[in-house]
Design a protein around this motif. Structure first.
Motif, PDB file in Angstrom:
ATOM      1  N   ASP A 214      -1.351  12.289   4.789  1.00  0.00           N
ATOM      2  CA  ASP A 214      -2.724  12.775   4.838  1.00  0.00           C
ATOM      3  C   ASP A 214      -3.741  11.649   4.677  1.00  0.00           C
ATOM      4  N   SER A 215      -3.403  10.625   3.939  1.00  0.00           N
ATOM      5  CA  SER A 215      -4.334   9.515   3.672  1.00  0.00           C
ATOM      6  C   SER A 215      -4.133   8.332   4.610  1.00  0.00           C
TER       7      SER A 215
ATOM      8  N   THR B  13       0.931   5.324   0.182  1.00  0.00           N
ATOM      9  CA  THR B  13       0.070   6.427   0.605  1.00  0.00           C
ATOM     10  C   THR B  13       0.922   7.606   1.040  1.00  0.00           C
TER      11      THR B  13
ATOM     12  N   TYR C 235       0.853  -1.170   0.000  1.00  0.00           N
ATOM     13  CA  TYR C 235       0.000   0.000   0.000  1.00  0.00           C
ATOM     14  C   TYR C 235       0.899   1.232   0.000  1.00  0.00           C
TER      15      TYR C 235
ATOM     16  N   ASP D 235      -4.735   7.760   7.829  1.00  0.00           N
ATOM     17  CA  ASP D 235      -5.841   7.385   8.713  1.00  0.00           C
ATOM     18  C   ASP D 235      -6.908   6.583   7.988  1.00  0.00           C
ATOM     19  N   SER D 236      -7.297   7.016   6.800  1.00  0.00           N
ATOM     20  CA  SER D 236      -8.341   6.275   6.081  1.00  0.00           C
ATOM     21  C   SER D 236      -7.830   4.899   5.647  1.00  0.00           C
ATOM     22  N   LEU D 237      -6.562   4.809   5.270  1.00  0.00           N
ATOM     23  CA  LEU D 237      -5.982   3.514   4.902  1.00  0.00           C
ATOM     24  C   LEU D 237      -5.927   2.599   6.119  1.00  0.00           C
ATOM     25  N   LYS D 238      -5.549   3.151   7.261  1.00  0.00           N
ATOM     26  CA  LYS D 238      -5.480   2.373   8.499  1.00  0.00           C
ATOM     27  C   LYS D 238      -6.846   1.766   8.815  1.00  0.00           C
ATOM     28  N   ASP D 239      -7.880   2.584   8.723  1.00  0.00           N
ATOM     29  CA  ASP D 239      -9.228   2.080   9.006  1.00  0.00           C
ATOM     30  C   ASP D 239      -9.609   0.960   8.041  1.00  0.00           C
ATOM     31  N   GLN D 240      -9.286   1.124   6.777  1.00  0.00           N
ATOM     32  CA  GLN D 240      -9.579   0.108   5.760  1.00  0.00           C
ATOM     33  C   GLN D 240      -8.846  -1.195   6.060  1.00  0.00           C
TER      34      GLN D 240
ATOM     35  N   GLU E 190     -10.149  -3.020   9.228  1.00  0.00           N
ATOM     36  CA  GLU E 190     -11.383  -3.740   8.925  1.00  0.00           C
ATOM     37  C   GLU E 190     -11.073  -5.013   8.122  1.00  0.00           C
TER      38      GLU E 190
END
Length: 102
Positions: free
Chosen positions: A86-87, A83, A81, A89-94, A97
């Motif tokens: 800035d991105s 990134t 991955y 946090d959203s990658l971490k959440d993805q 999950e």
């Protein structure tokens, strides 16, 4: 990688639980080792042979093909991955999950 592997096996007594390392890096070695790439590859191979899944996350504003290729060699499935901060946090959440559902 070595510290994470050790932590996974000393802190979790459930040997059947899947184990993951999210390896987040900018690609710059934080050690004075003579060959940090070889050390990382050795540590990744040891972790993978112990049943740990390594998910490399490369933080870079540039498309560094050599660095991405190296990170791919650390991954279990060759996926990396890429990134930026800035991105992240959203990658971490993805990813959280994704691994919690597997």
């Amino acid at each position: 990688i070595n510290a994470c592997q050790e932590s996974l096996f000393t802190s979790d007594q459930n040997i059947n639980r899947k184990k993951f390392i999210m390896l987040i890096t900018d690609g710059v070695s934080a050690t004075d080792d003579l060959n940090p790439e070889a050390d990382a590859i050795d540590a990744a191979e040891t972790a993978k042979s112990s049943g740990i899944t390594i998910i490399p996350i490369f933080i870079s504003p540039y498309n560094d093909i050599d660095a991405v290729s190296f990170m791919s060699s650390l991954s279990n499935d060759g996926e990396v991955y890429v990134t930026n901060f800035d991105s992240l946090d959203s990658l971490k959440d993805q990813l959280v999950e994704q691994v919690s559902c597997s």
